[in-house]
Design a protein around this motif. Structure first.
Motif, PDB file in Angstrom:
ATOM      1  N   SER A 132       0.820  -1.197   0.000  1.00 11.87           N
ATOM      2  CA  SER A 132       0.000   0.000   0.000  1.00 11.87           C
ATOM      3  C   SER A 132       0.871   1.271   0.000  1.00 11.87           C
ATOM      4  CB  SER A 132      -0.953  -0.067   1.207  1.00 11.87           C
ATOM      5  OG  SER A 132      -1.253   1.200   1.662  1.00 11.87           O
ATOM      6  N   LEU A 133       1.919   1.262   0.817  1.00  5.42           N
ATOM      7  CA  LEU A 133       2.815   2.429   0.864  1.00  5.42           C
ATOM      8  C   LEU A 133       3.515   2.638  -0.484  1.00  5.42           C
ATOM      9  CD1 LEU A 133       4.519   1.834   4.361  1.00  5.42           C
ATOM     10  CD2 LEU A 133       3.018   3.753   3.757  1.00  5.42           C
ATOM     11  N   ALA A 134       4.039   1.545  -1.045  1.00  3.65           N
ATOM     12  CA  ALA A 134       4.787   1.652  -2.298  1.00  3.65           C
ATOM     13  C   ALA A 134       3.863   2.047  -3.453  1.00  3.65           C
ATOM     14  CB  ALA A 134       5.485   0.332  -2.610  1.00  3.65           C
ATOM     15  N   GLN A 135       2.670   1.455  -3.457  1.00  2.00           N
ATOM     16  CA  GLN A 135       1.728   1.755  -4.544  1.00  2.00           C
ATOM     17  C   GLN A 135       1.395   3.244  -4.586  1.00  2.00           C
ATOM     18  OE1 GLN A 135       0.403  -0.804  -6.748  1.00  2.00           O
ATOM     19  NE2 GLN A 135       0.096   1.110  -7.857  1.00  2.00           N
TER      20      GLN A 135
ATOM     21  N   GLU B  32       2.175   8.349  -7.630  1.00  2.00           N
ATOM     22  CA  GLU B  32       2.508   9.784  -7.725  1.00  2.00           C
ATOM     23  C   GLU B  32       3.301  10.096  -8.991  1.00  2.00           C
ATOM     24  OE1 GLU B  32       4.587  10.811  -4.149  1.00  2.00           O
ATOM     25  OE2 GLU B  32       2.857  10.304  -2.891  1.00  2.00           O
ATOM     26  N   PHE B  33       3.877   9.059  -9.600  1.00  2.00           N
ATOM     27  CA  PHE B  33       4.714   9.289 -10.788  1.00  2.00           C
ATOM     28  C   PHE B  33       3.959  10.084 -11.857  1.00  2.00           C
ATOM     29  CE2 PHE B  33       5.959   8.229 -15.094  1.00  2.00           C
ATOM     30  CZ  PHE B  33       7.329   8.451 -15.084  1.00  2.00           C
ATOM     31  N   SER B  34       2.719   9.677 -12.111  1.00  2.00           N
ATOM     32  CA  SER B  34       1.995  10.264 -13.248  1.00  2.00           C
ATOM     33  C   SER B  34       1.816  11.772 -13.089  1.00  2.00           C
ATOM     34  CB  SER B  34       0.640   9.579 -13.433  1.00  2.00           C
ATOM     35  OG  SER B  34       0.857   8.198 -13.579  1.00  2.00           O
ATOM     36  N   ASP B  35       1.385  12.207 -11.908  1.00  2.00           N
ATOM     37  CA  ASP B  35       1.196  13.646 -11.689  1.00  2.00           C
ATOM     38  C   ASP B  35       2.523  14.391 -11.714  1.00  2.00           C
ATOM     39  OD1 ASP B  35      -1.486  13.460 -11.572  1.00  2.00           O
ATOM     40  OD2 ASP B  35      -1.627  13.435  -9.366  1.00  2.00           O
ATOM     41  N   LEU B  36       3.520  13.724 -11.136  1.00  2.00           N
ATOM     42  CA  LEU B  36       4.838  14.341 -11.098  1.00  2.00           C
ATOM     43  C   LEU B  36       5.370  14.552 -12.515  1.00  2.00           C
ATOM     44  CD1 LEU B  36       6.679  15.108  -8.776  1.00  2.00           C
ATOM     45  CD2 LEU B  36       7.716  12.848  -8.898  1.00  2.00           C
ATOM     46  N   TYR B  37       5.272  13.480 -13.304  1.00  2.00           N
ATOM     47  CA  TYR B  37       5.727  13.556 -14.691  1.00  2.00           C
ATOM     48  C   TYR B  37       4.973  14.661 -15.426  1.00  2.00           C
ATOM     49  CZ  TYR B  37       5.765  12.743 -19.638  1.00  2.00           C
ATOM     50  OH  TYR B  37       5.839  12.955 -20.985  1.00  2.00           O
ATOM     51  N   LYS B  38       3.670  14.657 -15.256  1.00  2.00           N
ATOM     52  CA  LYS B  38       2.821  15.653 -15.923  1.00  2.00           C
ATOM     53  C   LYS B  38       3.264  17.068 -15.570  1.00  2.00           C
ATOM     54  CE  LYS B  38      -0.187  15.616 -18.853  1.00  2.00           C
ATOM     55  NZ  LYS B  38      -1.579  16.007 -18.955  1.00  2.00           N
ATOM     56  N   SER B  39       3.594  17.269 -14.280  1.00  2.00           N
ATOM     57  CA  SER B  39       3.979  18.616 -13.846  1.00  2.00           C
ATOM     58  C   SER B  39       5.319  19.026 -14.476  1.00  2.00           C
ATOM     59  CB  SER B  39       4.033  18.704 -12.319  1.00  2.00           C
ATOM     60  OG  SER B  39       5.129  17.952 -11.830  1.00  2.00           O
ATOM     61  N   TYR B  40       6.248  18.079 -14.608  1.00  7.29           N
ATOM     62  CA  TYR B  40       7.528  18.400 -15.270  1.00  7.29           C
ATOM     63  C   TYR B  40       7.310  18.644 -16.761  1.00  7.29           C
ATOM     64  CZ  TYR B  40      10.036  16.631 -11.119  1.00  7.29           C
ATOM     65  OH  TYR B  40      10.525  16.420  -9.862  1.00  7.29           O
ATOM     66  N   TRP B  41       6.497  17.757 -17.336  1.00  8.12           N
ATOM     67  CA  TRP B  41       6.250  17.836 -18.775  1.00  8.12           C
ATOM     68  C   TRP B  41       5.641  19.188 -19.158  1.00  8.12           C
ATOM     69  CZ3 TRP B  41       2.075  18.708 -21.958  1.00  8.12           C
ATOM     70  CH2 TRP B  41       2.220  18.367 -23.309  1.00  8.12           C
ATOM     71  N   ILE B  42       4.627  19.592 -18.392  1.00  8.09           N
ATOM     72  CA  ILE B  42       3.932  20.829 -18.793  1.00  8.09           C
ATOM     73  C   ILE B  42       4.812  22.056 -18.576  1.00  8.09           C
ATOM     74  CG2 ILE B  42       2.624  21.301 -16.670  1.00  8.09           C
ATOM     75  CD1 ILE B  42       0.247  21.817 -18.857  1.00  8.09           C
ATOM     76  N   LYS B  43       5.659  21.980 -17.575  1.00  9.12           N
ATOM     77  CA  LYS B  43       6.578  23.111 -17.354  1.00  9.12           C
ATOM     78  C   LYS B  43       7.529  23.229 -18.555  1.00  9.12           C
ATOM     79  CE  LYS B  43       9.523  25.234 -13.870  1.00  9.12           C
ATOM     80  NZ  LYS B  43      10.650  25.620 -14.682  1.00  9.12           N
ATOM     81  N   ILE B  44       8.047  22.092 -18.980  1.00 15.17           N
ATOM     82  CA  ILE B  44       8.958  22.102 -20.130  1.00 15.17           C
ATOM     83  C   ILE B  44       8.251  22.622 -21.387  1.00 15.17           C
ATOM     84  CG2 ILE B  44      10.190  20.574 -21.767  1.00 15.17           C
ATOM     85  CD1 ILE B  44      11.072  18.936 -19.288  1.00 15.17           C
ATOM     86  N   PHE B  45       7.058  22.099 -21.635  1.00 17.97           N
ATOM     87  CA  PHE B  45       6.367  22.499 -22.868  1.00 17.97           C
ATOM     88  C   PHE B  45       5.857  23.933 -22.801  1.00 17.97           C
ATOM     89  CE2 PHE B  45       6.412  19.256 -26.147  1.00 17.97           C
ATOM     90  CZ  PHE B  45       7.072  18.239 -25.482  1.00 17.97           C
ATOM     91  N   ARG B  46       5.497  24.396 -21.606  1.00 17.48           N
ATOM     92  CA  ARG B  46       5.175  25.829 -21.464  1.00 17.48           C
ATOM     93  C   ARG B  46       6.390  26.652 -21.875  1.00 17.48           C
ATOM     94  NH1 ARG B  46       2.402  25.053 -16.429  1.00 17.48           N
ATOM     95  NH2 ARG B  46       0.212  25.405 -16.913  1.00 17.48           N
ATOM     96  N   ASN B  47       7.532  26.296 -21.293  1.00 18.09           N
ATOM     97  CA  ASN B  47       8.770  27.020 -21.614  1.00 18.09           C
ATOM     98  C   ASN B  47       9.079  26.935 -23.107  1.00 18.09           C
ATOM     99  OD1 ASN B  47      10.745  26.340 -18.586  1.00 18.09           O
ATOM    100  ND2 ASN B  47       8.993  27.643 -18.937  1.00 18.09           N
ATOM    101  N   LYS B  48       8.809  25.796 -23.699  1.00 17.55           N
ATOM    102  CA  LYS B  48       9.081  25.633 -25.137  1.00 17.55           C
ATOM    103  C   LYS B  48       8.268  26.631 -25.960  1.00 17.55           C
ATOM    104  CE  LYS B  48       9.766  21.404 -26.973  1.00 17.55           C
ATOM    105  NZ  LYS B  48      11.191  21.387 -27.339  1.00 17.55           N
ATOM    106  N   LEU B  49       7.090  27.002 -25.423  1.00 16.18           N
ATOM    107  CA  LEU B  49       6.273  28.008 -26.106  1.00 16.18           C
ATOM    108  C   LEU B  49       6.614  29.420 -25.633  1.00 16.18           C
ATOM    109  CD1 LEU B  49       2.646  26.500 -26.277  1.00 16.18           C
ATOM    110  CD2 LEU B  49       4.591  26.095 -27.753  1.00 16.18           C
ATOM    111  N   GLY B  50       7.609  29.543 -24.764  1.00 18.53           N
ATOM    112  CA  GLY B  50       8.001  30.871 -24.272  1.00 18.53           C
ATOM    113  C   GLY B  50       7.201  31.326 -23.069  1.00 18.53           C
ATOM    114  N   LEU B  51       6.527  30.411 -22.425  1.00 21.29           N
ATOM    115  CA  LEU B  51       5.641  30.760 -21.312  1.00 21.29           C
ATOM    116  C   LEU B  51       6.234  30.339 -19.975  1.00 21.29           C
ATOM    117  CD1 LEU B  51       2.383  29.317 -22.952  1.00 21.29           C
ATOM    118  CD2 LEU B  51       3.280  31.654 -23.159  1.00 21.29           C
TER     119      LEU B  51
END
Ligand code: AMP
Ligand code: MG
Length: 487
Positions: A316-319, A324-343
């Motif tokens: 249960s703890l590990a799961q 959390e990986f998915s949200d974490l990844y999403k947060s990194y991804w969107i920051k990168i792609f925002r920056n890619k658009l100059g935002l």
């Protein structure tokens, strides 16, 4: 000769015998230095002349204090369990402390058979060695965590694959060569003692911040997940496709490791696959985050007995942490792609703006690198060049209008928007046709193409007017459709 310029330590070789096999590199006939990475050598505090380099980094002589080992590991390859892999063509010479005080592994790759070689010859041919050199250094220069290339040396011997090729050896530098597969090796053997020694070693070496946590092993899992989520988001941001995202190629420190059949996309296609052995597209561009998550779930399952004695509680703890990986990844991804658009600012519709551009890019298979880089010119002017990439002018005009509205909300000068765009969207990537070209030329004995490509990729975010031809995607007859493991 300055033997004492390298002081080796061998912390991994001090672990119990079951972690590795002691093995010396097999000497080669006629070692010749192809390239020394002088920047990295300086950073490592290594000062050796060419004669010494050829002697020591070919494996012909052992540096004082080095205790060479081949590391044991297992892994899931394309989802299939392989209980024993291990360094079959690589030997860890030892570790050195770099000028920043960080411990770095120094490994020879292609230096002869080890007890883990199975049917392989333990060697590498020139092509994959030059490939790894260029690609891993380009990744470093793009700001992506990666193993590094310290030197490439030709061996003067032949290696037989589908035909005869010249042999070569890479000196690879890593913060660590411990992989998810290293944990799986002990877990599969139900060797709890080995597992604990490995986890403690990794925490002590890489994740000291976990030492005093209530549950250090759960914290370790969290840290590795964080690093891997960041790593894969960075790959996605530059159009990198790893190609063999097996658990044995998933680093516990979060570095890109194993430059086998990897490739950068030219035209954007979210399903893109290059590797000849990835017939189902398991490791396609868009699948990479999910695959990394799957690999991390394998890691988590290895850690269960260390996380809690009660298996249910441990799961249960590990799961929860793996989830959390998915949200974490999403947060990194969107920051990168925002920056890619100059935002930089965060607006709710940003995801839609990014997706809309990616969809238009995918429809027209526009060049991933040039399209994003082109936004910087577009930010300053009404560039026609950018629009030419797209067939549906109404749609791209509509997108540009939305984007212009959105960048106005940043409250920044246009030149600063353009600066941000240029700082995250490379102008130069190691395009596959260029890699092929340097290998073809090297096989003819001409390394000038290899040198030049390294030079251009040293500053991937700079406009280098004299090297504009390196930005250009391949002609129709230059397109590389497949890459090979090249072992
Ligand atoms: P890789 O595909 O590079 O991740 O390698 C998978 C496994 O095959 C690892 O255990 C490698 O050490 C081993 N291997 C790959 N190429 C060779 C080779 N030429 N000789 C011996 N072992 C190899
Ligand atoms: Mg590998």
């Amino acid at each position: 000769m300055n033997l004492n310029s390298i002081t080796f330590d061998n912390s991994y070789a001090r672990l119990p015998k079951k972690f590795y096999a002691n093995v010396n590199p097999t000497p080669v006939k006629n070692p010749n230095i192809i390239k020394l990475n002088t920047q990295l050598a300086d950073n490592l505090g290594i000062k050796l002349n060419n004669i010494d380099l050829e002697k020591f980094f070919s494996g012909n002589s052992l540096l004082e204090g080095s205790q060479p080992i081949a590391m044991a590991y297992a892994g899931h390859q394309f989802g299939h369990w392989v209980p024993q892999l291990g360094d079959g063509r690589a030997v860890l010479l030892g570790e050195i402390i770099d000028t920043n005080g960080c411990r770095r592994d120094i490994q020879l790759k292609g230096c002869g058979p080890t007890p883990f070689s199975r049917m392989g010859d333990g060697r590498a041919w020139l092509g994959p060695i030059l490939r790894e050199y260029v690609l891993s250094e380009a990744m470093e220069n793009m700001g992506v965590p990666t193993t590094r290339a310290l030197s490439a040396i030709s061996t003067g011997e032949s290696v037989y694959r589908e035909k005869e090729f010249p042999g070569a050896i890479l000196t690879r530098v890593a913060f660590s060569h411990v992989r998810v597969g290293t944990f799986q090796y002990f877990s599969a053997r139900q060797d709890l003692e080995g597992l604990k020694i490995l986890a403690d070693y990794v925490i002590n070496r890489h994740y000291q911040n976990c030492v005093n946590d209530k549950n250090p092993y759960l914290s370790l899992l969290k840290e590795v997940i964080k690093r891997q989520a960041l790593l894969v988001s960075k790959w996605m941001g530059i159009g990198f496709i790893h190609g063999v995202l097996n658990t044995d190629n998933t680093s516990i420190y979060g570095e890109t490791i194993d430059y086998g059949p990897c490739a950068f996309m030219d035209e954007y296609s979210s399903n893109k696959v290059f590797s000849s052995i990835d017939q189902t597209g398991r490791y396609a561009y868009k699948n990479q985050p999910e695959i990394v998550k799957w690999n991390l779930a394998c890691f988590a399952s290895c850690l269960l007995p260390l996380i809690d004695e009660n298996e249910k509680q441990a799961i249960s703890l590990a799961q929860n942490v793996v989830d959390e990986f998915s949200d974490l990844y999403k947060s990194y991804w969107i920051k990168i792609f925002r920056n890619k658009l100059g935002l930089s600012k965060v607006y709710e519709n940003d995801q839609k703006l990014i997706d809309n551009l990616l969809n238009l890019m995918e429809t027209d298979q526009t060049d991933f690198t040039l399209t994003f880089r082109g936004l910087s010119t577009l930010a300053n002017s009404n560039s026609l060049e950018f629009k030419k990439y797209f067939s549906n002018q109404n749609k791209i005009n509509e997108w540009i209008n939305n984007w212009r509205h959105r960048i106005s909300q940043e409250g920044k000068e246009k030149k600063d928007i353009a600066k941000l765009i240029n700082s995250i969207n490379p102008s130069y990537i190691p395009r596959n046709h260029r890699i092929e070209e340097i290998i073809d030329k090297a096989l003819e004995g001409d390394y000038s193409y290899f040198e030049l490509l390294n030079k251009v990729l040293n500053k991937p975010y700079n406009d280098q007017n004299e090297y504009k031809n390196f930005q250009v995607p391949p002609d129709i007859n230059q397109i590389v459709t497949q890459t090979f493991c090249g072992t």
